[in-house]
Design an enzyme around this catalytic site. Structure first.
Site, PDB file in Angstrom:
ATOM      1  N   ARG A 172       0.819  -1.212   0.000  1.00 52.41           N
ATOM      2  CA  ARG A 172       0.000   0.000   0.000  1.00 52.41           C
ATOM      3  C   ARG A 172       0.860   1.271   0.000  1.00 52.41           C
ATOM      4  O   ARG A 172       0.445   2.297  -0.538  1.00 52.41           O
ATOM      5  CB  ARG A 172      -0.947  -0.002   1.197  1.00 52.41           C
ATOM      6  CG  ARG A 172      -2.120  -0.931   0.954  1.00 52.41           C
ATOM      7  CD  ARG A 172      -3.010  -1.015   2.142  1.00 52.41           C
ATOM      8  NE  ARG A 172      -4.303  -1.561   1.773  1.00 52.41           N
ATOM      9  CZ  ARG A 172      -5.132  -2.122   2.635  1.00 52.41           C
ATOM     10  NH1 ARG A 172      -4.814  -2.209   3.906  1.00 52.41           N
ATOM     11  NH2 ARG A 172      -6.291  -2.591   2.228  1.00 52.41           N
TER      12      ARG A 172
ATOM     13  N   LYS B  70     -16.109 -15.544   5.499  1.00 54.25           N
ATOM     14  CA  LYS B  70     -17.536 -15.380   5.760  1.00 54.25           C
ATOM     15  C   LYS B  70     -18.392 -15.114   4.526  1.00 54.25           C
ATOM     16  O   LYS B  70     -18.065 -14.254   3.720  1.00 54.25           O
ATOM     17  CB  LYS B  70     -17.714 -14.180   6.683  1.00 54.25           C
ATOM     18  CG  LYS B  70     -17.213 -14.404   8.087  1.00 54.25           C
ATOM     19  CD  LYS B  70     -17.736 -13.259   8.901  1.00 54.25           C
ATOM     20  CE  LYS B  70     -17.188 -13.164  10.280  1.00 54.25           C
ATOM     21  NZ  LYS B  70     -17.301 -11.770  10.733  1.00 54.25           N
TER      22      LYS B  70
ATOM     23  N   GLY C 217      -6.949  -6.786   0.360  1.00 54.98           N
ATOM     24  CA  GLY C 217      -6.820  -7.414   1.678  1.00 54.98           C
ATOM     25  C   GLY C 217      -6.110  -8.754   1.678  1.00 54.98           C
ATOM     26  O   GLY C 217      -4.955  -8.870   1.276  1.00 54.98           O
TER      27      GLY C 217
ATOM     28  N   GLY D  14     -12.372  -4.387   1.200  1.00 56.90           N
ATOM     29  CA  GLY D  14     -13.740  -3.974   1.538  1.00 56.90           C
ATOM     30  C   GLY D  14     -14.279  -2.955   0.553  1.00 56.90           C
ATOM     31  O   GLY D  14     -15.438  -3.037   0.116  1.00 56.90           O
TER      32      GLY D  14
HETATM   33  P1  AMP Z   1     -11.718 -12.819   4.335  1.00 56.41           P
HETATM   34  O1  AMP Z   1     -11.105 -11.714   5.130  1.00 56.41           O
HETATM   35  O2  AMP Z   1     -13.174 -13.009   4.558  1.00 56.41           O
HETATM   36  O3  AMP Z   1     -11.315 -12.783   2.877  1.00 56.41           O
HETATM   37  O4  AMP Z   1     -11.121 -14.138   4.945  1.00 56.41           O
HETATM   38  C1  AMP Z   1      -9.765 -14.475   4.878  1.00 56.41           C
HETATM   39  C2  AMP Z   1      -9.496 -15.551   5.881  1.00 56.41           C
HETATM   40  O5  AMP Z   1     -10.323 -16.663   5.625  1.00 56.41           O
HETATM   41  C3  AMP Z   1      -8.082 -16.032   5.841  1.00 56.41           C
HETATM   42  O6  AMP Z   1      -7.401 -15.617   6.991  1.00 56.41           O
HETATM   43  C4  AMP Z   1      -8.225 -17.559   5.785  1.00 56.41           C
HETATM   44  O7  AMP Z   1      -7.388 -18.226   6.687  1.00 56.41           O
HETATM   45  C5  AMP Z   1      -9.674 -17.783   6.167  1.00 56.41           C
HETATM   46  N1  AMP Z   1     -10.208 -19.042   5.625  1.00 56.41           N
HETATM   47  C6  AMP Z   1     -10.150 -19.467   4.360  1.00 56.41           C
HETATM   48  N2  AMP Z   1     -10.693 -20.693   4.254  1.00 56.41           N
HETATM   49  C7  AMP Z   1     -11.110 -21.057   5.480  1.00 56.41           C
HETATM   50  C8  AMP Z   1     -11.753 -22.202   6.011  1.00 56.41           C
HETATM   51  N3  AMP Z   1     -12.049 -23.240   5.233  1.00 56.41           N
HETATM   52  N4  AMP Z   1     -12.037 -22.217   7.323  1.00 56.41           N
HETATM   53  C9  AMP Z   1     -11.725 -21.172   8.098  1.00 56.41           C
HETATM   54  N5  AMP Z   1     -11.133 -20.050   7.657  1.00 56.41           N
HETATM   55  C10 AMP Z   1     -10.816 -19.986   6.367  1.00 56.41           C
END
Ligand code: AMP
Length: 394
Positions: free
Chosen positions: A36, A199, A352, A376
């Site tokens: 960044r 999520k 991110g 985001g």
């Molecule tokens: P996000 O910020 O929503 O893009 O989520 C990223 C995070 O999702 C990363 O730190 C990953 O470790 C986590 N992640 C990816 N796959 C899984 C999974 N199957 N179970 C739990 N966490 C996960």
């Protein structure tokens, strides 16, 4: 949305307040990914060449209005100075920095301390935000908004400040918006979107808004288990957002009606617990044991995703396919990143964690057409939402 850019702006010789996104990962004072900061250099150089003095406003993390030593921008000032090759004066105050800003001469750079140490920056009370914005506006006579990672926030330095001075978007925001416009207005087809990460709740808005624009939608990461659950598949101890199952069921029905190819994993790497040394086992997506959780898509799924990705002419990717931070569960993310780097067309990695993942896995920025600096922010743009920081620069 037509934003004002530096192309037609009268910013030469001005004292510019430059809102940057310098929100880099720092541990014990060491920056692990300066992406960044690097992305902010173009606008900064342009302003210095135009004989401006530049007061940089930026944030780091979420200090929630309190001074937190570990969230000081001081290490960022040092890294910025190395990269730009010009002295960067650091002010440990944001409010109360009028004198040091007034003393700044053309060609000089001042970085103010983490703006989020000021509770007014993120306040829900517009008058509090306006009070802080007015004080910072008094430090200069032109505003350049270039912190793309914060444009979806109605914060004092992003929204109110932009409206108090003559203003324009910097080069980074201009570039980000051009890429996002291309993704939403006239993408070359086939157009695929690959989503992962923890999520579904973070991504459901994007899925709903993009469903009638894409040809292929591939889902991995922790969020995929809510999709599998919606199809009646048992997912053991994997992450599931039960309250979203009905919405996901509707997405699956809508995708079919719209002729969107939904690509879901066929095999899963499971483990008994969420830990770096958890024992990985490969299972079919229909045989996830009750006492295990899915932490990555399996190799067959990764190949399936890769071949779908490579058949596209435009691909947007946000969110890792598994827990890429743990080597045993990084393969799915690696294979997807590799496939993206081989697409004969436009590939966009959305901010991110996805940006951190591709760099951590050894990919170079130029393996992709574009790596967004704002996870985001780019997701909210693709959701079709109005972003306050862009509205203020329109
Ligand atoms: P996000 O910020 O929503 O893009 O989520 C990223 C995070 O999702 C990363 O730190 C990953 O470790 C986590 N992640 C990816 N796959 C899984 C999974 N199957 N179970 C739990 N966490 C996960």
């Amino acid at each position: 949305m037509g934003i004002k850019t530096l192309e037609n702006a009268d910013y030469k010789n001005k004292k510019v307040i430059l809102r940057c996104d310098l929100n880099v990962p720092i541990k014990n004072g060491v920056i692990s990914d300066d992406g960044r900061i690097v992305a902010s250099l173009s606008t900064l150089r342009r302003l210095l060449e135009a004989n401006c003095s530049v007061v940089i406003v930026a944030h780091l993390g979420r200090p929630k209005g309190e001074v937190k030593v570990e969230l000081s921008l001081k290490p960022v000032a040092a890294r910025l100075e190395q990269l730009i090759g010009t002295k960067v004066i650091f002010s440990d105050k944001t409010s109360g920095a009028l004198q040091v800003a007034t003393d700044l001469k053309p060609g000089e750079i001042l970085l103010l301390e983490n703006i989020r140490f000021e509770s007014a920056e993120t306040s829900k009370d517009e008058s509090e935000r306006m009070r802080l914005a007015k004080e910072i506006a008094s430090y200069g006579n032109f505003y350049v908004g270039d912190g793309f990672g914060a444009v979806h926030r109605k914060h004092a330095s992003v929204y109110e400040l932009a409206k108090l001075l003559p203003s324009a978007a910097g080069d980074l925001i201009s570039k980000e918006v051009k890429v996002l416009e291309k993704l939403t207005q006239d993408p070359l087809r086939p157009y695929g979107v690959v989503l992962g990460g923890a999520k579904v709740s973070d991504k459901i808005g994007v899925i709903s808004n993009l469903l009638n624009k894409v040809n292929m939608l591939a889902i991995g990461g922790g969020m995929v288990f809510t999709f599998l659950a919606a199809k009646g598949i048992k997912v053991g101890k994997s992450l599931v957002e039960n309250d979203l199952v009905p919405q996901v069921e509707k997405i699956l029905i809508d995708a079919q009606a719209l002729g969107v190819k939904m690509v879901l994993p066929v095999d899963i790497v499971v483990a008994p617990e969420f830990s770096i040394d958890a024992k990985p086992t490969l299972v079919s997506c229909h045989n996830i044991p009750d006492d295990q959780m899915g932490l990555d898509i399996g190799p067959k799924s990764a190949e399936l995703f890769a071949s779908e990705i490579k058949s596209c002419k435009t691909v947007f990717w946000n969110g890792p396919m598994g827990v890429f931070e743990f080597p045993n569960f990084a393969n799915g993310t690696k294979v997807v990143a590799q496939a993206l780097s081989q697409v004969d067309g436009m590939t966009v990695v959305g901010g991110g964690d996805s940006a951190a993942a591709v760099r951590q896995l050894g990919f170079a920025d130029n393996d992709f057409s574009y790596i967004s600096t704002g996870g985001g922010a780019s997701l909210e743009y693709l959701e079709g939402k109005e972003l306050p920081g862009l509205v203020a620069l329109s």
